[in-house]
Design a protein around this motif. Structure first.
Motif, mmCIF file in Angstrom:
data_model
loop_
_atom_site.group_PDB
_atom_site.id
_atom_site.type_symbol
_atom_site.label_atom_id
_atom_site.label_comp_id
_atom_site.label_asym_id
_atom_site.label_seq_id
_atom_site.Cartn_x
_atom_site.Cartn_y
_atom_site.Cartn_z
ATOM 1 N N SER A 38 -18.313 17.637 5.151
ATOM 2 C CA SER A 38 -18.855 18.845 4.530
ATOM 3 C C SER A 38 -19.038 18.644 3.030
ATOM 4 O O SER A 38 -20.056 19.032 2.463
ATOM 5 N N SER A 39 -18.071 18.036 2.377
ATOM 6 C CA SER A 39 -18.186 17.804 0.941
ATOM 7 C C SER A 39 -19.314 16.829 0.639
ATOM 8 O O SER A 39 -20.043 16.995 -0.341
ATOM 9 N N GLN A 41 -22.047 16.483 2.400
ATOM 10 C CA GLN A 41 -23.287 17.232 2.605
ATOM 11 C C GLN A 41 -23.586 18.135 1.408
ATOM 12 O O GLN A 41 -24.738 18.277 1.004
ATOM 13 N N GLN A 42 -22.566 18.761 0.848
ATOM 14 C CA GLN A 42 -22.775 19.623 -0.305
ATOM 15 C C GLN A 42 -23.231 18.820 -1.519
ATOM 16 O O GLN A 42 -24.106 19.261 -2.262
ATOM 17 N N SER A 44 -24.878 15.989 -1.432
ATOM 18 C CA SER A 44 -26.242 15.566 -1.145
ATOM 19 C C SER A 44 -27.231 16.705 -1.377
ATOM 20 O O SER A 44 -28.308 16.503 -1.938
ATOM 21 N N SER A 45 -26.864 17.884 -0.962
ATOM 22 C CA SER A 45 -27.713 19.051 -1.163
ATOM 23 C C SER A 45 -27.887 19.351 -2.648
ATOM 24 O O SER A 45 -28.992 19.659 -3.110
ATOM 25 N N ALA A 46 -26.821 19.249 -3.421
ATOM 26 C CA ALA A 46 -26.900 19.480 -4.864
ATOM 27 C C ALA A 46 -27.801 18.440 -5.531
ATOM 28 O O ALA A 46 -28.579 18.767 -6.432
ATOM 29 N N ASP A 48 -30.331 16.898 -4.097
ATOM 30 C CA ASP A 48 -31.705 17.241 -3.725
ATOM 31 C C ASP A 48 -32.252 18.364 -4.601
ATOM 32 O O ASP A 48 -33.401 18.319 -5.046
ATOM 33 N N ILE A 49 -31.431 19.368 -4.851
ATOM 34 C CA ILE A 49 -31.870 20.493 -5.684
ATOM 35 C C ILE A 49 -32.137 20.027 -7.110
ATOM 36 O O ILE A 49 -33.153 20.387 -7.714
ATOM 37 N N ASN A 50 -31.247 19.202 -7.657
ATOM 38 C CA ASN A 50 -31.463 18.685 -9.013
ATOM 39 C C ASN A 50 -32.690 17.785 -9.083
ATOM 40 O O ASN A 50 -33.391 17.770 -10.093
ATOM 41 N N SER A 52 -35.405 18.155 -7.299
ATOM 42 C CA SER A 52 -36.538 19.078 -7.294
ATOM 43 C C SER A 52 -36.710 19.736 -8.662
ATOM 44 O O SER A 52 -37.831 19.873 -9.165
#
Length: 136
Positions: A38-39, A41-42, A44-46, A48-50, A52
């Motif tokens: 879970s950590s 994934q979080q 990785s998601s952060a 991706d947002i940065n 973008s």
């Protein structure tokens, strides 16, 4: 016979403790794996947002450069640097003039680079670069 009736489960009581310990160890390992996953994934998601956000900051640099070229008819002072939402955006410009028939034309090559998060190699570092050709 009386002892067996007073303590009916006493013969198999030694088997329950190792089973319970094994079950606790397996469940603890599963929970630890899920927390780690879970950590990851979080994070990785952060990232991706940065990424973008860096793309859009770089694109804003291209649009800023195109607006400066349109207003002044020449490249802005190069390299130009400014900050957008925590990103440092550096814009550079190069021009090439030519004639199309009797009309003078200019092609401008804009390069915009947006970066944030410290230096390259750090965990939070993100960078995007865009290049665009503008003709006036």
């Amino acid at each position: 016979m009386i002892a067996k009736r007073l303590f009916p489960g006493s013969a198999g009581a030694g088997f329950a403790l190792p089973s319970a310990i094994f079950l606790l160890v397996v469940l603890s390992a599963l929970v630890a794996f899920l927390l780690t996953f879970s950590s990851g994934q979080q994070m990785s998601s952060a990232a991706d947002i940065n990424g973008s956000r860096a793309y859009w900051a770089s694109r804003a640099g291209i649009e800023w450069g195109a607006a400066k070229i349109k207003a002044a008819g020449a490249c802005p002072a190069s390299p130009s640097s400014f900050n957008i939402e925590g990103f440092t955006v550096a814009v550079s410009c190069a021009s090439n003039s030519y004639k199309e028939g009797a009309d003078p034309r200019s092609i401008y090559m804009l390069t915009s680079q947006a970066s944030a998060g410290g230096g390259a190699g750090s965990l939070a570092y993100v960078e995007r670069q865009m290049t665009a050709l503008v003709e006036y």
